[in-house]
Scaffold this motif. Structure first.
Motif, PDB file in Angstrom:
ATOM      1  N   PHE A 172      -2.107   9.987 -20.485  1.00  0.00           N
ATOM      2  CA  PHE A 172      -2.022   9.362 -19.274  1.00  0.00           C
ATOM      3  C   PHE A 172      -1.234   7.993 -19.491  1.00  0.00           C
ATOM      4  CE2 PHE A 172      -3.625   5.909 -16.674  1.00  0.00           C
ATOM      5  CZ  PHE A 172      -4.003   6.353 -15.337  1.00  0.00           C
ATOM      6  N   LEU A 173      -1.405   7.344 -20.413  1.00  0.00           N
ATOM      7  CA  LEU A 173      -0.554   6.210 -20.735  1.00  0.00           C
ATOM      8  C   LEU A 173       0.926   6.540 -20.821  1.00  0.00           C
ATOM      9  CD1 LEU A 173      -2.814   4.405 -23.453  1.00  0.00           C
ATOM     10  CD2 LEU A 173      -2.559   3.792 -20.856  1.00  0.00           C
ATOM     11  N   SER A 174       1.158   7.514 -21.419  1.00  0.00           N
ATOM     12  CA  SER A 174       2.633   7.913 -21.649  1.00  0.00           C
ATOM     13  C   SER A 174       3.361   8.160 -20.313  1.00  0.00           C
ATOM     14  CB  SER A 174       2.842   8.817 -22.585  1.00  0.00           C
ATOM     15  OG  SER A 174       2.104  10.326 -22.044  1.00  0.00           O
ATOM     16  N   ALA A 175       2.373   9.056 -19.389  1.00  0.00           N
ATOM     17  CA  ALA A 175       3.025   9.327 -18.178  1.00  0.00           C
ATOM     18  C   ALA A 175       3.035   7.959 -17.165  1.00  0.00           C
ATOM     19  CB  ALA A 175       2.141  10.413 -17.440  1.00  0.00           C
ATOM     20  N   SER A 176       1.960   7.238 -17.431  1.00  0.00           N
ATOM     21  CA  SER A 176       2.087   5.985 -16.595  1.00  0.00           C
ATOM     22  C   SER A 176       3.123   5.082 -16.924  1.00  0.00           C
ATOM     23  CB  SER A 176       0.724   5.144 -16.758  1.00  0.00           C
ATOM     24  OG  SER A 176      -0.489   6.111 -16.181  1.00  0.00           O
ATOM     25  N   SER A 177       3.623   5.122 -18.241  1.00  0.00           N
ATOM     26  CA  SER A 177       4.711   4.195 -18.578  1.00  0.00           C
ATOM     27  C   SER A 177       5.942   4.671 -17.931  1.00  0.00           C
ATOM     28  CB  SER A 177       4.697   4.314 -20.125  1.00  0.00           C
ATOM     29  OG  SER A 177       3.744   3.895 -20.786  1.00  0.00           O
ATOM     30  N   VAL A 178       6.249   5.833 -17.712  1.00  0.00           N
ATOM     31  CA  VAL A 178       7.251   6.510 -17.082  1.00  0.00           C
ATOM     32  C   VAL A 178       7.336   6.096 -15.685  1.00  0.00           C
ATOM     33  CG1 VAL A 178       8.541   8.707 -16.145  1.00  0.00           C
ATOM     34  CG2 VAL A 178       7.668   8.454 -18.738  1.00  0.00           C
ATOM     35  N   LEU A 179       6.045   6.315 -14.812  1.00  0.00           N
ATOM     36  CA  LEU A 179       5.900   5.933 -13.605  1.00  0.00           C
ATOM     37  C   LEU A 179       6.265   4.504 -13.538  1.00  0.00           C
ATOM     38  CD1 LEU A 179       2.833   7.919 -12.306  1.00  0.00           C
ATOM     39  CD2 LEU A 179       5.432   8.797 -12.204  1.00  0.00           C
ATOM     40  N   ASN A 180       5.790   3.562 -14.291  1.00  0.00           N
ATOM     41  CA  ASN A 180       5.976   2.260 -14.370  1.00  0.00           C
ATOM     42  C   ASN A 180       7.475   1.904 -14.286  1.00  0.00           C
ATOM     43  OD1 ASN A 180       3.490   1.185 -14.003  1.00  0.00           O
ATOM     44  ND2 ASN A 180       3.055   0.485 -15.916  1.00  0.00           N
ATOM     45  N   LEU A 181       8.173   2.430 -15.112  1.00  0.00           N
ATOM     46  CA  LEU A 181       9.822   2.172 -15.251  1.00  0.00           C
ATOM     47  C   LEU A 181      10.295   2.606 -13.883  1.00  0.00           C
ATOM     48  CD1 LEU A 181      10.445   3.623 -18.839  1.00  0.00           C
ATOM     49  CD2 LEU A 181      10.661   1.137 -18.222  1.00  0.00           C
ATOM     50  N   LEU A 182       9.750   3.623 -13.259  1.00  0.00           N
ATOM     51  CA  LEU A 182      10.399   4.129 -11.900  1.00  0.00           C
ATOM     52  C   LEU A 182       9.719   3.216 -10.527  1.00  0.00           C
ATOM     53  CD1 LEU A 182      10.230   7.913 -12.477  1.00  0.00           C
ATOM     54  CD2 LEU A 182      12.176   6.300 -12.621  1.00  0.00           C
ATOM     55  N   HIS A 183       9.002   2.436 -11.189  1.00  0.00           N
ATOM     56  CA  HIS A 183       8.171   1.461  -9.978  1.00  0.00           C
ATOM     57  C   HIS A 183       7.362   2.306  -8.990  1.00  0.00           C
ATOM     58  CE1 HIS A 183      10.927  -1.765 -11.471  1.00  0.00           C
ATOM     59  NE2 HIS A 183      12.008  -0.971 -11.486  1.00  0.00           N
TER      60      HIS A 183
END
Length: 420
Positions: free
Chosen positions: A256-267
């Protein structure tokens, strides 16, 4: 060809890409132009992390494509791009979520312009393919070096994974967990990747993941950019918000954290990931009348141990099936099962099946478990046990055993094929 393979039940996963690469070696470079490529690699969690990212993008109304079948080598990735292209070679979707085999990452990133590279973790896996963890590390490092403009997302709790930061000039984002894990999973990499001295820990989540530090060279875990706290099973706090995952297991907190990090980068908002129910063969459920069948892919000591802890900590009153093969996709060397702790197994009945059913039975015997051996790949016998029994089942299966058994579970109990 792709439609024909799907109709025949084989799934167009790698073959179209392999043929295309032979006919036109530069095809992946051309098909990937203009596509925002997100690559996910690492030993455990690639498929689930990719499926979570796909779920998050679509929840934010961003069309994307993914090599959903888990065909994560160069041919499989090329097939995914072929499926995403129109007859003129132009992309249908502008975002690609690509699961990348660790050994194949350098080949893939040499052909595409990766924008984000996620490294979930580095554990020992399939010694006959990957050798020791340092070999895997070098392959991933080369894949990152091929992509100097990509943002790299690293697991801050994994000493070997985080040390990739020192070998690349990329922008780096990190994720991790503050807390103490309860699972006693043996470490695959107990030594400092910088100086070779044995690492110390303030806290450990599982295996070598935790708040590490080296007394000799001062290498230590950094405070992660995205950090889960107050972890209780699959519930935790993240950025002052309470998160409750549909999936269990501490390893899915990391996914979840790894996927959320990607979404964060994409705002983009990552809260929709809480409802994600899993990908094929990874804690996937089927139903026979009022009985639940759970399928868990197991392929290395750390992953198997975590699945055992999850199953016997979360589910009740089930029989177990341990399905072990030694095909190329599984790894020919099955000695890794001796590094798995089976002492938590408490099911009423246990069965072993697959090409190495007797090896699995012998391993279980050494932890005081006396299974019934189903000789060879007689998966129909397992289906019959499920149909004629009155209890739930949990199936722990190596890759090819999982794929073969999953097809039979779909035929008998319904569901989608892996490429759908």
């Amino acid at each position: 060809m792709i439609k024909l393979l799907n109709i025949t039940g084989k799934g167009a996963t790698s073959l179209p890409g392999k043929l295309a690469l032979k006919l036109k070696p530069g095809i992946l470079f051309h098909l990937s132009r203009g596509v925002y490529c997100i690559c996910v690699t690492g030993t455990n969690g690639k498929t689930t992390t990719c499926a979570m990212i796909e779920h998050g993008l679509k929840s934010n109304n961003i069309p994307c494509f993914i090599n959903k079948s888990g065909a994560n080598m160069l041919g499989g990735v090329t097939t995914a791009f072929i499926k995403n292209s129109n007859i003129f070679g132009k992309p249908k979707c502008r975002y690609a979520v690509l699961e990348c085999d660790e050994n194949s990452l350098p080949l893939i990133t040499n052909c595409i312009n990766a924008k984000i590279i996620v490294v979930t973790n580095i554990f020992r896996d399939q010694l006959d393919r990957y050798a020791e963890v340092n070999t895997t590390f070098e392959k991933i490092k080369q894949g990152i070096l091929n992509s100097p403009n990509a943002t790299v997302v690293l697991n801050a709790d994994c000493p070997l994974t985080y040390s990739l930061k020192f070998d690349c000039k990329n922008e780096v984002k990190t994720f991790g967990v503050n807390g103490n894990g309860k699972n006693k999973v043996a470490s695959d990499s107990p030594f400092c990747p910088c100086c070779g001295v044995k690492l110390k820990y303030k806290s450990i989540m599982y295996a070598q993941l935790g708040d590490f530090y080296c007394q000799n060279c001062k290498y230590k875990r950094v405070t992660p950019d995205l950090c889960a706290t107050d972890v209780d099973g699959s519930s935790f706090v993240l950025e002052n918000q309470s998160i409750n995952l549909a999936l269990g297991g501490i390893y899915n907190v990391y996914n979840f954290l790894s996927a959320s990090s990607v979404l964060n980068l994409l705002h983009l908002n990552y809260l929709s990931l809480q409802s994600f129910g899993g990908s094929f063969g990874r804690t996937e459920s089927f139903y026979c009348d009022n009985k639940k069948i759970t399928v868990m892919l197991v392929k290395n000591p750390v992953g198997f141990s975590n699945c055992l802890h999850l199953a016997f900590g979360r589910y009740n009153n089930f029989d177990s099936v341990f399905a072990l093969n030694d095909n190329d996709a599984d790894g020919r060397d099955v000695s890794w099962i001796w590094d798995v702790d089976f002492t938590c197994v408490s099911s009423r009945k246990n069965y072993t099946v697959g090409k190495r059913a007797y090896d699995m039975a012998l391993r279980l015997k050494y932890d005081g478990i006396a299974p019934t051996v189903i000789d060879g790949e007689k998966y129909q016998t397992v289906i019959n046990l499920i149909k004629n029994g009155n209890r739930d089942f949990v199936i722990f299966a190596s890759y090819t055993a999982m794929m073969n058994m999953r097809h039979m579970l779909i035929e008998n109990f319904g569901g989608d094929e892996f490429w759908q």
